[in-house]
Design a protein around this motif. Structure first.
Motif, PDB file in Angstrom:
ATOM      1  N   LEU A  63      21.723  45.801  48.883  1.00  0.00           N
ATOM      2  CA  LEU A  63      22.989  45.977  49.582  1.00  0.00           C
ATOM      3  C   LEU A  63      24.092  45.963  48.534  1.00  0.00           C
ATOM      4  O   LEU A  63      24.388  44.914  47.947  1.00  0.00           O
ATOM      5  N   GLN A  64      24.649  47.119  48.287  1.00  0.00           N
ATOM      6  CA  GLN A  64      25.785  47.232  47.377  1.00  0.00           C
ATOM      7  C   GLN A  64      27.052  47.003  48.174  1.00  0.00           C
ATOM      8  O   GLN A  64      27.339  47.753  49.113  1.00  0.00           O
ATOM      9  N   MET A  65      27.781  45.985  47.804  1.00  0.00           N
ATOM     10  CA  MET A  65      28.988  45.616  48.537  1.00  0.00           C
ATOM     11  C   MET A  65      30.203  45.836  47.634  1.00  0.00           C
ATOM     12  O   MET A  65      30.330  45.182  46.599  1.00  0.00           O
ATOM     13  N   ASN A  66      31.044  46.769  48.023  1.00  0.00           N
ATOM     14  CA  ASN A  66      32.254  47.071  47.269  1.00  0.00           C
ATOM     15  C   ASN A  66      33.479  46.686  48.078  1.00  0.00           C
ATOM     16  O   ASN A  66      33.421  46.569  49.299  1.00  0.00           O
ATOM     17  N   GLN A  73      36.120  37.942  43.533  1.00  0.00           N
ATOM     18  CA  GLN A  73      37.505  38.058  43.979  1.00  0.00           C
ATOM     19  C   GLN A  73      37.640  39.153  45.021  1.00  0.00           C
ATOM     20  O   GLN A  73      36.833  40.085  45.062  1.00  0.00           O
ATOM     21  N   PRO A  74      38.653  39.068  45.862  1.00  0.00           N
ATOM     22  CA  PRO A  74      38.908  40.159  46.810  1.00  0.00           C
ATOM     23  C   PRO A  74      39.017  41.495  46.083  1.00  0.00           C
ATOM     24  O   PRO A  74      39.648  41.593  45.019  1.00  0.00           O
ATOM     25  N   GLY A  75      38.372  42.500  46.660  1.00  0.00           N
ATOM     26  CA  GLY A  75      38.334  43.810  46.021  1.00  0.00           C
ATOM     27  C   GLY A  75      37.174  43.984  45.062  1.00  0.00           C
ATOM     28  O   GLY A  75      36.927  45.090  44.576  1.00  0.00           O
ATOM     29  N   GLY A  76      36.461  42.927  44.783  1.00  0.00           N
ATOM     30  CA  GLY A  76      35.341  42.985  43.857  1.00  0.00           C
ATOM     31  C   GLY A  76      34.066  43.474  44.511  1.00  0.00           C
ATOM     32  O   GLY A  76      34.042  43.846  45.690  1.00  0.00           O
ATOM     33  N   SER A  77      32.993  43.476  43.721  1.00  0.00           N
ATOM     34  CA  SER A  77      31.708  43.998  44.178  1.00  0.00           C
ATOM     35  C   SER A  77      30.583  43.010  43.887  1.00  0.00           C
ATOM     36  O   SER A  77      30.647  42.235  42.927  1.00  0.00           O
ATOM     37  N   LEU A  78      29.577  43.074  44.724  1.00  0.00           N
ATOM     38  CA  LEU A  78      28.333  42.344  44.520  1.00  0.00           C
ATOM     39  C   LEU A  78      27.190  43.234  44.974  1.00  0.00           C
ATOM     40  O   LEU A  78      27.364  44.078  45.857  1.00  0.00           O
ATOM     41  N   ARG A  79      26.015  42.991  44.394  1.00  0.00           N
ATOM     42  CA  ARG A  79      24.812  43.698  44.817  1.00  0.00           C
ATOM     43  C   ARG A  79      23.751  42.663  45.170  1.00  0.00           C
ATOM     44  O   ARG A  79      23.339  41.879  44.320  1.00  0.00           O
ATOM     45  N   LEU A  80      23.330  42.706  46.429  1.00  0.00           N
ATOM     46  CA  LEU A  80      22.266  41.823  46.893  1.00  0.00           C
ATOM     47  C   LEU A  80      20.930  42.549  46.807  1.00  0.00           C
ATOM     48  O   LEU A  80      20.854  43.749  47.052  1.00  0.00           O
ATOM     49  N   SER A  81      19.897  41.785  46.485  1.00  0.00           N
ATOM     50  CA  SER A  81      18.547  42.317  46.442  1.00  0.00           C
ATOM     51  C   SER A  81      17.635  41.455  47.292  1.00  0.00           C
ATOM     52  O   SER A  81      17.850  40.236  47.404  1.00  0.00           O
ATOM     53  N   CYS A  82      16.622  42.070  47.872  1.00  0.00           N
ATOM     54  CA  CYS A  82      15.644  41.330  48.667  1.00  0.00           C
ATOM     55  C   CYS A  82      14.290  41.987  48.460  1.00  0.00           C
ATOM     56  O   CYS A  82      14.115  43.156  48.802  1.00  0.00           O
TER      57      CYS A  82
END
Length: 121
Positions: A80-83, A13-22
């Protein structure tokens, strides 16, 4: 041959967070830098964030103060921590690595397959 495997995309949702890994895997390589690019439908691929193996970072203006890139050199992995995700952030996010191979005599760029990030309420 060096491969990049991404994970962590999804719906938020808008305002939420995800963390990408590679994670980079293979033999006989040394990472110089890793980064994340994104491509939204109808748009060109753009740099989101990048980091050298020494920790020097670079961010797109649109993600500064919201996204954080970090490298685990021991694991050859970039995060990549996306907040505070916004409606303009949805895209396919691609991992990129600049690597040295052949005992440092050759420099290559490697791309991951991409992971989809969707922001929707």
């Amino acid at each position: 041959q060096v491969q990049l495997v991404e994970s962590g995309g999804g719906l938020v949702q808008p305002g939420g967070s995800l963390r990408l890994s590679c994670a980079a895997s293979g033999r006989g390589f040394e990472i110089n830098a890793m980064g994340w690019y994104r491509q939204a439908p109808g748009k060109e691929r753009e740099l989101v964030a990048a980091s050298t193996s020494g920790g020097s970072t670079n961010y797109a203006d649109s993600v500064k103060d919201r996204f954080t890139i970090s490298i685990d050199n021991a694991q050859n992995t970039v995060y990549l921590q996306m907040n505070n995700l916004k409606p303009e952030d949805p895209a396919v996010y691609y991992c990129n690595a600049g690597i040295y191979v052949a005992d440092g005599r050759e420099y290559r760029e490697v791309w991951g397959q991409g992971t989809l990030v969707t922001v929707s309420s």
